[in-house]
Write an enzyme that holds these catalytic residues in place. Structure first.
Site, short mmCIF file in Angstrom:
data_model
loop_
_atom_site.label_atom_id
_atom_site.label_comp_id
_atom_site.label_asym_id
_atom_site.label_seq_id
_atom_site.Cartn_x
_atom_site.Cartn_y
_atom_site.Cartn_z
N LYS A 94 27.72 -9.26 -95.50
CA LYS A 94 28.76 -9.29 -94.40
C LYS A 94 28.00 -9.91 -93.19
O LYS A 94 27.34 -9.08 -92.49
CB LYS A 94 29.31 -7.75 -94.08
CG LYS A 94 30.18 -8.03 -93.03
CD LYS A 94 30.52 -6.52 -92.29
CE LYS A 94 30.00 -6.59 -90.94
NZ LYS A 94 30.26 -7.69 -90.00
N GLU A 133 16.97 -3.06 -88.34
CA GLU A 133 16.17 -3.61 -87.28
C GLU A 133 17.21 -3.59 -86.26
O GLU A 133 18.11 -3.93 -86.27
CB GLU A 133 15.99 -5.21 -87.59
CG GLU A 133 14.73 -5.26 -88.78
CD GLU A 133 13.33 -4.38 -88.29
OE1 GLU A 133 13.04 -4.40 -87.13
OE2 GLU A 133 12.63 -4.26 -89.10
N CYS A 187 16.18 -9.78 -80.20
CA CYS A 187 15.66 -8.48 -80.14
C CYS A 187 14.24 -8.34 -79.64
O CYS A 187 13.53 -7.55 -79.14
CB CYS A 187 16.04 -7.49 -81.28
SG CYS A 187 15.39 -8.20 -82.84
N GLU A 242 18.01 -1.90 -73.20
CA GLU A 242 18.18 -3.41 -73.65
C GLU A 242 19.43 -3.97 -73.14
O GLU A 242 20.52 -3.27 -73.27
CB GLU A 242 18.42 -3.26 -75.18
CG GLU A 242 18.39 -4.76 -75.64
CD GLU A 242 18.36 -4.66 -77.26
OE1 GLU A 242 19.13 -4.04 -77.84
OE2 GLU A 242 17.50 -5.71 -77.83
#
Ligand code: UN1
Length: 476
Positions: free
Chosen positions: A170, A245, A279, A378
């Site tokens: 997906k 992750e 990231c 973040e």
């Protein structure tokens, strides 16, 4: 319209989603079928049925299929890189480089297929031998984010197929174009029908079926921390192998003895290229006092020289933000930073370009303290901040004071500090005089703390997640 691939057939979905170019929102990249829950379950069923045939097909057949994908990705790098940049907004150079990286990953795992090793050793019982071998896990559910529309799919799909697993995949809803192109290539690579399935659609529908299904043996996910945690909790109930992750708040330490050219390059490359949407992006520059003023002034000059614009225009250095929601988040954080008392030393403004898109100038804050939200959370955009420190020891403490632990960098000419940093940094990746983002494709990738969960991705270490171990005893 681009369809889903289930059991070797291209099938319509129950809804359609438009893929919009963030550099020019009037440009529709394409329309993509959205699978419903029943179709996701069907894909899992066929993947389950096909897995054994694939695992018994032999290493040469598997290696050939992977090499087919590698060769085609590399041959079509210009075309697919253009598609990628058009749907995601990173520059054309970055888009092409990402397609090349995907090709290299497939080529690497075409080789790895031939190198799956085991162990043979004597039992503690006389005349008995022990063999330890690696076997496929089974059906792997793969869920990928929007910021690397082809490289992250490649680094999960290639090892999954290499080691004899079948796949339900997906991609991100925002960028299905590159994923669809990859799936179309894989569908012609000679693998049996059902071994690889593409199910585009919403995480809450398709992803949810992957997590719930007893037939999905392992789940590999890259995306947000919240989604990752939720997936891991649900997957644990079904005793699935899980590899996550997630986020990062990656520090770049700049010591007084740093080569300033290298430090500025690491800062600009690491924090702002790919519009900061990685990231692994550096978002905290932790800078020693004597070099701080020079570093800030050089970063500001370098930012002024960057062209923000349409991803496909050759002079563009920084493309648009991926969509309206992310742009709002980035703008909110610029406000939060100001409000917290940091100084906006450069950028942070919305920009108007020839085409309507999600453009903002890279934002650079100074006078930041480690407690501020812009230094802890973040953002996932072109926003970074500089924190001034007195000593290396203080820099290391600030760098390690984070809920994340993906990548960390240091710019220094001191072997002593570089060595200490590599040992003491509580991250999965430590970089000396190189940017925190932009990693090699043949070595393990992953972090600690809230950044990653489960075995590492990439390189030969990928066997830990994509295979399971069997121990066999034989008395001759
Ligand atoms: C890189 O920095 O080269 O989602 C890769 C991400 C990471 C990949 C970064 N999983 O940004």
């Amino acid at each position: 319209m681009k369809l889903n691939l289930i059991g070797g057939d291209w099938v319509e979905g129950s809804a359609i989603r438009q893929n919009i170019n963030p550099s020019d929102v009037d440009d529709v990249v394409g329309e993509y079928a959205q699978a419903d829950a029943a179709q996701a379950r069907m894909a899992i069923d066929v993947a389950d049925a096909a897995q054994r045939t694939w695992s018994l097909s032999g290493i040469q057949a598997r290696s050939n299929a992977l090499e087919f994908n590698a060769a085609e990705l590399l041959a079509r790098q210009q075309e697919l890189g253009t598609l990628l940049s058009r749907e995601e907004g990173k520059t054309l150079a970055e888009g092409i480089a990402e397609v090349v990286r995907a090709g290299q990953i497939f080529r690497f795992f075409a080789g790895e297929t031939l190198r799956v090793c085991g162990h043979r050793l004597p039992s503690v019982r006389p005349l008995v031998d022990v063999e330890i071998t690696r076997e496929p896990v089974g059906v792997v559910g793969i869920i990928t984010p929007w910021n690397f529309p082809i490289a992250i799919p490649a680094w999960k799909i290639a090892p999954a197929l290499a080691y004899g697993n079948s796949v339900v995949f997906k991609p991100s809803d925002l960028v299905p174009g590159s994923a669809w192109a990859l799936a179309e290539i894989i569908s012609r690579s000679g693998i049996p029908a059902g071994v690889f399935n593409l199910v585009m659609g919403r995480g809450s529908i398709v992803g949810n079926e992957f997590v719930k299904s007893e037939k999905v043996d392992a789940l590999s996910f890259t995306g947000s921390v919240d989604t990752g945690r939720r997936l891991a909790e649900q997957a644990a109930r079904g005793l699935k192998k899980t590899q996550l992750e997630m986020g990062g708040k990656n520090p770049l330490i700049v010591l007084n003895d740093a080569d300033l050219d290298i430090a500025v390059n690491c800062a600009i490359q690491g924090a702002y290229y790919s519009t900061g949407q990685r990231c692994t992006a550096s978002s905290r520059f932790i800078v020693q006092k004597d070099i701080h003023a020079r570093f800030v002034s050089r970063v500001r000059d370098a930012l002024k020289a960057l062209n923000v614009g349409h991803a496909l225009e050759p002079e563009t250095n920084i493309g648009p933000v991926v969509d309206a929601e992310q742009l709002r988040t980035d703008q909110d954080y610029v406000e939060i930073g100001r409000h917290e008392g940091a100084t906006l030393a450069y950028g942070g403004e919305l920009l108007t370009r020839r085409t309507p898109g999600y453009y903002m100038s890279p934002a650079f804050f100074t006078d930041t303290t480690p407690e501020m939200r812009i230094a802890r959370e973040e953002i996932f955009g072109p926003v970074a901040c500089a924190i001034a420190v007195d000593t290396y020891e203080e820099a290391l403490d600030v760098a390690n004071d984070s809920e994340f632990g993906l990548s960390a960098g240091i710019c220094t000419t001191s072997l002593k500090h570089a060595t200490h940093f590599k040992r003491q940094m509580q991250t999965g990746m430590a970089m000396v005089n190189v940017p925190t983002a932009g990693v090699d494709y043949h070595v393990p990738f992953g972090g600690t703390k809230g950044s990653s969960y489960g075995p590492r991705e990439q390189g030969s270490y990928a066997t830990e997640f994509f295979t399971r171990v069997k121990t066999a005893y034989t008395q001759a």
